[in-house]
Design an enzyme around this catalytic site. Sequence first.
Site, PDB file in Angstrom:
ATOM      1  N   ASP A   6       0.910  -1.053   0.096  1.00  0.00           N
ATOM      2  CA  ASP A   6      -0.042   0.194   0.027  1.00  0.00           C
ATOM      3  C   ASP A   6       1.015   1.094  -0.077  1.00  0.00           C
ATOM      4  O   ASP A   6       1.706   1.306   0.940  1.00  0.00           O
ATOM      5  CB  ASP A   6      -0.829   0.094   1.462  1.00  0.00           C
ATOM      6  CG  ASP A   6      -1.827   1.225   1.362  1.00  0.00           C
ATOM      7  OD1 ASP A   6      -2.893   0.979   0.781  1.00  0.00           O
ATOM      8  OD2 ASP A   6      -1.365   2.188   1.775  1.00  0.00           O
ATOM      9  N   TYR A  19       2.684   9.919   0.022  1.00  0.00           N
ATOM     10  CA  TYR A  19       3.531   9.118   0.898  1.00  0.00           C
ATOM     11  C   TYR A  19       5.135   9.732   0.259  1.00  0.00           C
ATOM     12  O   TYR A  19       6.278   9.377   0.965  1.00  0.00           O
ATOM     13  CB  TYR A  19       3.668   7.957   0.891  1.00  0.00           C
ATOM     14  CG  TYR A  19       2.198   7.298   1.475  1.00  0.00           C
ATOM     15  CD1 TYR A  19       1.530   8.206   2.373  1.00  0.00           C
ATOM     16  CD2 TYR A  19       1.817   6.174   1.443  1.00  0.00           C
ATOM     17  CE1 TYR A  19       0.325   8.039   2.790  1.00  0.00           C
ATOM     18  CE2 TYR A  19       0.756   5.630   2.274  1.00  0.00           C
ATOM     19  CZ  TYR A  19      -0.028   6.707   2.814  1.00  0.00           C
ATOM     20  OH  TYR A  19      -1.329   6.081   3.310  1.00  0.00           O
ATOM     21  N   HIS A  56      -8.110   9.326  -1.746  1.00  0.00           N
ATOM     22  CA  HIS A  56      -7.385   9.083  -0.595  1.00  0.00           C
ATOM     23  C   HIS A  56      -8.217   9.805   0.404  1.00  0.00           C
ATOM     24  O   HIS A  56      -8.534   9.221   1.707  1.00  0.00           O
ATOM     25  CB  HIS A  56      -6.032   9.854  -0.490  1.00  0.00           C
ATOM     26  CG  HIS A  56      -5.090   9.527   0.666  1.00  0.00           C
ATOM     27  ND1 HIS A  56      -3.656   9.604   0.308  1.00  0.00           N
ATOM     28  CD2 HIS A  56      -5.259   9.283   1.908  1.00  0.00           C
ATOM     29  CE1 HIS A  56      -3.014   9.262   1.262  1.00  0.00           C
ATOM     30  NE2 HIS A  56      -3.955   8.781   2.310  1.00  0.00           N
TER      31      HIS A  56
HETATM   32  P1  NAP Z   1       0.592   1.309  12.022  1.00  0.00           P
HETATM   33  O1  NAP Z   1       0.773   0.277  10.733  1.00  0.00           O
HETATM   34  O2  NAP Z   1      -0.537   0.972  12.885  1.00  0.00           O
HETATM   35  O3  NAP Z   1       1.859   1.260  13.066  1.00  0.00           O
HETATM   36  C1  NAP Z   1       3.248   1.599  12.182  1.00  0.00           C
HETATM   37  C2  NAP Z   1       4.164   1.561  13.439  1.00  0.00           C
HETATM   38  O4  NAP Z   1       4.170   0.312  14.152  1.00  0.00           O
HETATM   39  C3  NAP Z   1       5.591   1.782  13.167  1.00  0.00           C
HETATM   40  O5  NAP Z   1       6.254   2.788  13.852  1.00  0.00           O
HETATM   41  C4  NAP Z   1       6.285   0.544  13.338  1.00  0.00           C
HETATM   42  O6  NAP Z   1       7.539   0.573  13.362  1.00  0.00           O
HETATM   43  C5  NAP Z   1       5.579  -0.126  14.225  1.00  0.00           C
HETATM   44  N1  NAP Z   1       5.462  -1.673  14.132  1.00  0.00           N
HETATM   45  C6  NAP Z   1       5.191  -2.380  12.881  1.00  0.00           C
HETATM   46  N2  NAP Z   1       5.257  -3.673  13.208  1.00  0.00           N
HETATM   47  C7  NAP Z   1       5.336  -3.776  14.565  1.00  0.00           C
HETATM   48  C8  NAP Z   1       5.433  -4.856  15.360  1.00  0.00           C
HETATM   49  N3  NAP Z   1       5.587  -6.091  14.968  1.00  0.00           N
HETATM   50  N4  NAP Z   1       5.965  -4.642  16.746  1.00  0.00           N
HETATM   51  C9  NAP Z   1       6.052  -3.548  17.153  1.00  0.00           C
HETATM   52  N5  NAP Z   1       5.931  -2.571  16.374  1.00  0.00           N
HETATM   53  C10 NAP Z   1       5.576  -2.534  15.175  1.00  0.00           C
HETATM   54  O7  NAP Z   1       0.502   2.781  11.530  1.00  0.00           O
HETATM   55  P2  NAP Z   1       0.352   3.490  10.030  1.00  0.00           P
HETATM   56  O8  NAP Z   1       1.474   3.714   9.187  1.00  0.00           O
HETATM   57  O9  NAP Z   1      -0.425   4.636  10.467  1.00  0.00           O
HETATM   58  O10 NAP Z   1      -0.696   2.622   9.336  1.00  0.00           O
HETATM   59  C11 NAP Z   1      -0.394   1.662   8.223  1.00  0.00           C
HETATM   60  C12 NAP Z   1      -0.675   1.960   6.973  1.00  0.00           C
HETATM   61  O11 NAP Z   1      -1.995   2.244   6.638  1.00  0.00           O
HETATM   62  C13 NAP Z   1       0.242   3.152   6.290  1.00  0.00           C
HETATM   63  O12 NAP Z   1       1.465   2.897   6.283  1.00  0.00           O
HETATM   64  C14 NAP Z   1      -0.421   3.497   5.207  1.00  0.00           C
HETATM   65  O13 NAP Z   1      -0.079   2.743   4.264  1.00  0.00           O
HETATM   66  C15 NAP Z   1      -1.766   3.394   5.476  1.00  0.00           C
HETATM   67  N6  NAP Z   1      -2.324   4.641   6.220  1.00  0.00           N
HETATM   68  C16 NAP Z   1      -3.468   5.045   5.384  1.00  0.00           C
HETATM   69  C17 NAP Z   1      -4.164   6.171   5.716  1.00  0.00           C
HETATM   70  C18 NAP Z   1      -5.349   6.915   4.645  1.00  0.00           C
HETATM   71  O14 NAP Z   1      -5.749   7.961   4.922  1.00  0.00           O
HETATM   72  N7  NAP Z   1      -5.769   5.914   3.833  1.00  0.00           N
HETATM   73  C19 NAP Z   1      -3.970   6.780   6.894  1.00  0.00           C
HETATM   74  C20 NAP Z   1      -2.729   6.461   7.631  1.00  0.00           C
HETATM   75  C21 NAP Z   1      -2.138   5.263   7.352  1.00  0.00           C
HETATM   76  P3  NAP Z   1       8.941   0.214  12.103  1.00  0.00           P
HETATM   77  O15 NAP Z   1       8.428   1.034  11.164  1.00  0.00           O
HETATM   78  O16 NAP Z   1       9.955   0.770  12.914  1.00  0.00           O
HETATM   79  O17 NAP Z   1       9.002  -1.128  12.037  1.00  0.00           O
END
Ligand code: NAP
Length: 272
Positions: A45, A50, A108
Amino acid sequence: MDDAVNHPPVNGIPALGLGTWQNTDFGACVASVRNALDVGFRHIDTAQYYENEAAVGEGISTSPVSRESVFLASKLWFDDLAYDDVVQTARESLDQLGVDSLDMLYVHWPAESYDPAETLAAFTDLKRDGLIDHIGVSNFTPELLREAQECCDAPIKANQVEMHPLLQQEELRAYCDRHDITLVAYSPLMRGEVGEVREVCDVAEKHETTPEQVTLAWLLEKNVVPIPKATSRDHILSNWESQFVELDDEDIAHIGGISQERRLGDPVFAPW
Ligand code: NAP
């Protein structure tokens, strides 16, 4: 798609995806995509917002996993949702990613230049012309979904929204189930803070695993597609292995019974 995904796809979408928001360091982003494909992920994704589409594309093209095996999704930002802008910026995404087509392109946010009839007509034309396989939306409420479905000649394949144990999205999930729209869960790990939720920790302790794995297993059990962002190979592998955590009814009920609610993404332009 090949059969590397162990949890069955949800409505044709690989059930666990790699998120890439804030993964802007080129080399780190390439490595995380390659690592994810190596451990078994088949869904990546990204978004124009980004600013990492080139790195995501590089990760895919330099991985031994074939492009056809990967479900690749990107998103258009809210100032590019007029008809001509959709067509032009979608082509820019393809160029950046170095691919001929996308498996899914999302609106988005339903904000600013979003106009349901005009924006979705452009998305439908991209689909007709083979540049995208599926139309997705993101951050849509049930009312906005209903309006989009009325305007759009093609199916709305997925709605990507924030979902985790402190934002369980029951109403939206029920709407999506009734209308065959897949719910894709962003920030599934509460941006790395899910370990602060007591009920999730209780279940993790019982299964001798981590709160992150429990959360992803809980989402998968609901037929929701989580897209955790992870940079390190350890996190990526651990997230992939969440599909082997088997939660029972008691675990599901314990997490389902959480009454506290917390939304992490609440910008001024949000529709709620
Ligand atoms: P998330 O996936 O909930 O959390 C990411 C965080 O968790 C990072 O700091 C990562 O660290 C850590 N992490 C990952 N795996 C882990 C594990 N097994 N144990 C401990 N910590 C862990 O947050 P997010 O990035 O907000 O959401 C995920 C994705 O959703 C985004 O990257 C994006 O692609 C999408 N998104 C979309 C929207 C939208 O408006 N459509 C908004 C927000 C996000 P490290 O990176 O250091 O591994």
